[in-house]
Design an enzyme around this catalytic site. Structure first.
Site, PDB file in Angstrom:
ATOM      1  N   LYS A  58     -49.387  -2.995 103.109  1.00 25.31           N
ATOM      2  CA  LYS A  58     -50.153  -1.768 103.335  1.00 25.31           C
ATOM      3  C   LYS A  58     -50.373  -0.997 102.035  1.00 25.31           C
ATOM      4  O   LYS A  58     -49.699  -1.200 101.033  1.00 25.31           O
ATOM      5  CB  LYS A  58     -49.499  -0.941 104.441  1.00 25.31           C
ATOM      6  CG  LYS A  58     -49.773  -1.627 105.787  1.00 25.31           C
ATOM      7  CD  LYS A  58     -49.456  -0.832 106.996  1.00 25.31           C
ATOM      8  CE  LYS A  58     -49.891  -1.662 108.217  1.00 25.31           C
ATOM      9  NZ  LYS A  58     -49.310  -1.208 109.462  1.00 25.31           N
TER      10      LYS A  58
ATOM     11  N   ARG B 145     -43.024  -6.847 111.252  1.00 32.13           N
ATOM     12  CA  ARG B 145     -44.325  -7.521 111.397  1.00 32.13           C
ATOM     13  C   ARG B 145     -44.859  -7.782 109.993  1.00 32.13           C
ATOM     14  O   ARG B 145     -45.142  -6.838 109.270  1.00 32.13           O
ATOM     15  CB  ARG B 145     -45.256  -6.606 112.199  1.00 32.13           C
ATOM     16  CG  ARG B 145     -46.657  -7.131 112.409  1.00 32.13           C
ATOM     17  CD  ARG B 145     -47.497  -6.062 113.131  1.00 32.13           C
ATOM     18  NE  ARG B 145     -48.828  -6.542 113.417  1.00 32.13           N
ATOM     19  CZ  ARG B 145     -49.827  -6.537 112.540  1.00 32.13           C
ATOM     20  NH1 ARG B 145     -49.648  -6.070 111.317  1.00 32.13           N
ATOM     21  NH2 ARG B 145     -51.009  -6.992 112.877  1.00 32.13           N
TER      22      ARG B 145
HETATM   23  N1  HH2 Z   1     -50.566  -2.777 111.618  1.00 35.55           N
HETATM   24  C1  HH2 Z   1     -51.760  -3.387 111.674  1.00 35.55           C
HETATM   25  C2  HH2 Z   1     -52.202  -3.959 112.868  1.00 35.55           C
HETATM   26  N2  HH2 Z   1     -51.436  -3.930 113.979  1.00 35.55           N
HETATM   27  N3  HH2 Z   1     -49.426  -3.319 115.063  1.00 35.55           N
HETATM   28  C3  HH2 Z   1     -48.230  -2.726 115.026  1.00 35.55           C
HETATM   29  N4  HH2 Z   1     -47.436  -2.687 116.119  1.00 35.55           N
HETATM   30  N5  HH2 Z   1     -47.744  -2.136 113.884  1.00 35.55           N
HETATM   31  C4  HH2 Z   1     -48.481  -2.120 112.734  1.00 35.55           C
HETATM   32  O1  HH2 Z   1     -48.002  -1.539 111.738  1.00 35.55           O
HETATM   33  C5  HH2 Z   1     -49.768  -2.736 112.734  1.00 35.55           C
HETATM   34  C6  HH2 Z   1     -50.224  -3.342 113.940  1.00 35.55           C
HETATM   35  C7  HH2 Z   1     -52.616  -3.454 110.450  1.00 35.55           C
HETATM   36  O2  HH2 Z   1     -52.351  -4.594 109.703  1.00 35.55           O
HETATM   37  P1  HH2 Z   1     -53.163  -6.001 109.724  1.00 35.55           P
HETATM   38  O3  HH2 Z   1     -52.991  -6.669 111.024  1.00 35.55           O
HETATM   39  O4  HH2 Z   1     -52.772  -6.790 108.560  1.00 35.55           O
HETATM   40  O5  HH2 Z   1     -54.655  -5.607 109.479  1.00 35.55           O
HETATM   41  P2  HH2 Z   1     -55.875  -5.321 110.425  1.00 35.55           P
HETATM   42  O6  HH2 Z   1     -55.550  -4.204 111.323  1.00 35.55           O
HETATM   43  O7  HH2 Z   1     -56.953  -4.968 109.436  1.00 35.55           O
HETATM   44  O8  HH2 Z   1     -56.175  -6.563 111.187  1.00 35.55           O
END
Ligand code: HH2
Length: 265
Positions: free
Chosen positions: A205, A241
């Protein structure tokens, strides 16, 4: 928890695993690297991202979940805010609904989660992804995030979700400045003390780059991601995660072994 984003626009790996074969290959790799859970997402929630139509999200995630389930017993989580996507994911073999809106996006989210009987991750977000980073302000971020999560857990239980199915997540980066993220990371023990398993998602992040002395694109944030995962584990978080499973598992194993070797009184 290893992340499989089947999206064209995720902030760190958008487009890399949009092809179904590439996504399945990535899932296999994360399992081989030691992931205990796979989190499948078909809609990006990065700051400023646009919503994904339901039919498109279903098309991205359901065949992949089926394909993983056909060859592996690794638990699968679906990262979605849409009840219909959660429901189809469960039918395909997922058992965890990871909802960045804490079951608040649709009026039917709470009852759907109760009916599905799945585990639910309730995450804190301020506003919606399109606007959440526009000058977020809190008086006491740790207290406000805790109160929000507790209220959502109570709403879920009132709707019929079993207590032992509920996990909480502070939502690092979702409507928070770097200072807010740091306060949450420094006080994870207070979230853990609420009595629910806590999931932490800090991997790659933006705050990691904000703290670094050199520019660090999303794919160059492994060190900071591991530091956050270790802080989570030390505070008693149940799940981290992450995008990079092998290095994170190794770091967690080493930290746990050092902890075990500490003298006790
Ligand atoms: N962060 C993201 C997406 N889903 N779910 C939970 N429970 N906690 C988190 O911190 C979280 C999440 C964002 O990260 P990423 O999946 O890498 O990116 P994107 O939302 O752009 O797909």
């Amino acid at each position: 928890m290893g992340i499989v984003n089947v999206t064209p626009d995720s902030f760190s790996d958008g487009g890399r695993f949009l092809d179904p074969a590439a996504a399945l290959e990535h899932a296999r790799r994360l399992i081989a690297e030691g992931a205990d859970i796979l989190d499948i997402g078909g809609e990006s929630t990065r700051p400023g991202s646009a919503p994904t139509p339901e039919a498109e999200e279903l098309r991205r995630v359901v065949p992949l979940i089926r394909a993983i389930r056909a060859e592996s017993a690794t638990p699968i989580s679906i990262d979605t805010m849409k009840p219909a996507v959660a429901e189809a994911a469960m039918a395909a073999g997922a058992t965890i609904w990871n909802d960045v809106t804490a079951l608040g996006h649709a009026p039917t989210s709470l009852e759907t989660a109760a009916r599905l009987g799945c585990d639910v991750v309730l995450m804190h977000m301020r506003g919606a992804p399109a606007t959440m980073q526009d000058d977020p302000v809190y008086e006491d971020v740790v207290a406000q995030v805790s109160a929000f999560l507790l209220a959502r857990a109570e709403a879920a239980m009132a709707a019929g979700v079993a207590r032992e199915r509920i996990l909480l997540d502070p939502g690092i980066g979702f409507g928070k400045t770097t200072a807010h993220n740091l306060l949450l990371l420094a006080h994870l023990d207070r979230l853990v003390a609420l009595g629910f398993p806590v999931l932490l998602g800090a991997s790659r992040k933006r705050f990691i780059e904000a703290l670094a002395r050199r520019p660090a694109a999303a794919g160059e944030r492994l060190g900071g991601s591991i530091a956050a995962a270790l802080a989570g584990a030390a505070a008693g978080c149940a799940i981290v995660r992450v995008h990079e499973v092998a290095a994170t598992v190794q770091a967690l194993e080493t930290a746990a072994a050092i902890e075990d070797a500490r003298p006790r009184d």
